[in-house]
Design an enzyme around this catalytic site. Structure first.
Site, PDB file in Angstrom:
ATOM      1  N   SER A 130      40.918  38.066  35.132  1.00 35.08           N
ATOM      2  CA  SER A 130      41.676  38.792  36.153  1.00 35.08           C
ATOM      3  C   SER A 130      42.919  39.448  35.582  1.00 35.08           C
ATOM      4  CB  SER A 130      42.082  37.778  37.232  1.00 35.08           C
ATOM      5  OG  SER A 130      43.122  38.296  38.020  1.00 35.08           O
ATOM      6  N   GLU A 132      45.606  39.372  36.954  1.00 34.42           N
ATOM      7  CA  GLU A 132      46.734  38.468  37.219  1.00 34.42           C
ATOM      8  C   GLU A 132      47.168  37.748  35.945  1.00 34.42           C
ATOM      9  OE1 GLU A 132      48.583  37.883  40.097  1.00 34.42           O
ATOM     10  OE2 GLU A 132      47.519  39.563  40.982  1.00 34.42           O
ATOM     11  N   TYR A 154      47.371  30.459  39.772  1.00 32.66           N
ATOM     12  CA  TYR A 154      46.071  31.125  39.684  1.00 32.66           C
ATOM     13  C   TYR A 154      45.958  31.883  38.356  1.00 32.66           C
ATOM     14  CZ  TYR A 154      42.569  34.779  40.473  1.00 32.66           C
ATOM     15  OH  TYR A 154      41.501  35.646  40.336  1.00 32.66           O
TER      16      TYR A 154
END
Ligand code: GDP
Length: 329
Positions: A130, A132, A154
């Site tokens: 991801s 992120e 996360y």
């Protein structure tokens, strides 16, 4: 007939990927978690022909058993606890599923494939990494070599999964690829994510069923693409002779304000200020400010490019929610 096993089949990407693979003639298996999970019926209705298997990413032996049932050529690990805001509240659970779950799946594939794995890798593995992971971005735009600096539990969990995938590739010769996917949305996106929250609210406001939309940080920016395009990149990665890592992104960034502009314009509302309020509840303890991806490698090696731009994506989502709201669902 090629065979694929997908974890996270009940999510947005799992559904688009299974549709793509079924259309390509694959026999598709998907993992479903929990007892009597109502989403099993939704999967069967949405993508007929998919076989669901009960298993859990936190339970290694259940994954081994699922592999024995599915006998896949390709494994797509999309399963995760994926909502960033939630990951601060349940950091340990997010770590168990989103980080350690990747190790469990890799290890299950290694045990299942045994000697065949090093002999050429007859099971190919995709890890859903991801953007992120870039968090407090160290470079703009971000590519496969950009230093990772996650800003949420996360993001940290996804970094673990990303490096463990690379490690299995390097340690065991596994055909394991990691797709660093920037935000990708669709009418199937969960309502906790900002794009869908906005598209649902705009539809409800247009129909006179809601008069306020309460938001968090309007200055945050994201590189948003269409999930249907992004699952095609996943499949392309596993068709390569050698496994590798790829950034998948549009290369265009927009703010939450831009999102509101476009979404309200779809229903002919220009002065959206009077509907939108802000509440600290929706702000993050740490924010990812300027995510923008450089997908040159995916374009050049995989021949991949996005087909839906930001305005078309937001329009698709608002129109879908208008239809759903009009039908009373
Ligand atoms: P993420 O990139 O996986 O965190 O995707 P989200 O859709 O959850 O959030 C995208 C961005 O929208 C983040 O920077 C949030 O801070 C920002 N944002 C602003 N208001 C909201 C809101 O009301 N809900 C959510 N989910 N995000 C919001």
């Amino acid at each position: 007939m090629p065979r694929a096993l997908i974890t996270g089949i009940t999510g947005q990407d799992g559904l688009y990927l299974s549709e793509l693979l079924v259309a390509k003639g694959y026999e598709v298996y998907g993992l479903i978690r929990g007892q009597n999970n109502p989403k099993a019926e939704m999967v069967a209705r949405t993508v007929p022909g998919v076989t669901v298997i009960a298993a859990d990413l936190t339970d290694l032996s259940s994954l081994l058993r699922a592999l024995q049932v599915a006998q896949p050529d390709e494994v797509y690990n999309l399963g995760a606890i994926s909502f960033v805001a939630y990951s601060w509240e349940q950091a340990a659970l997010t770590t168990d599923v989103t980080a350690k779950g990747v190790l469990n799946m890799l290890e299950a594939v290694r045990l299942y494939a045994g000697d065949d794995l090093t002999a050429g890798g007859n099971v190919r593995f995709y890890q859903a990494s991801s953007s992120e992971m870039f968090g407090k971005v160290q470079q703009v735009p971000q590519n496969e070599a950009t230093l990772l600096w996650p800003r949420s539990p996360y993001g940290v969990a996804k970094v673990f999964g990303h490096y463990m995938t690379i490690n299995y590739r390097e340690s065991y010769g596994m055909h394991a690829s990691s797709g660093i996917l920037f935000n990708h949305e669709s009418p199937r996106r969960g309502p906790e994510f900002v794009t869908r929250k906005v598209s649902q609210a705009v539809a409800a406001i247009k129909l006179g069923r809601q008069d306020t939309l309460t938001m968090g940080n309007l200055e945050a920016r994201r590189d948003w693409g269409f999930a249907g395009d992004y699952v095609d990149a996943m499949w392309r990665m596993l068709q390569q002779p050698a496994a590798d890592d790829y950034v998948v992104a549009t290369g265009v960034t927009h703010s939450i304000r831009d999102l509101l502009d476009v979404a309200f314009a779809v229903v002919d509302i220009q002065d959206w200020d009077r509907y939108v309020k802000q509440d600290p509840r929706f702000f993050r303890p740490a924010e990812v400010d300027l995510l923008i991806g450089d997908a040159t490698k995916a374009r050049e090696v995989l021949g991949w490019k996005p087909s839906v731009d930001f305005a078309a994506l937001v329009t698709m989502m608002v129109e879908s929610d208008l239809r759903a709201a009009a039908q009373g669902s």
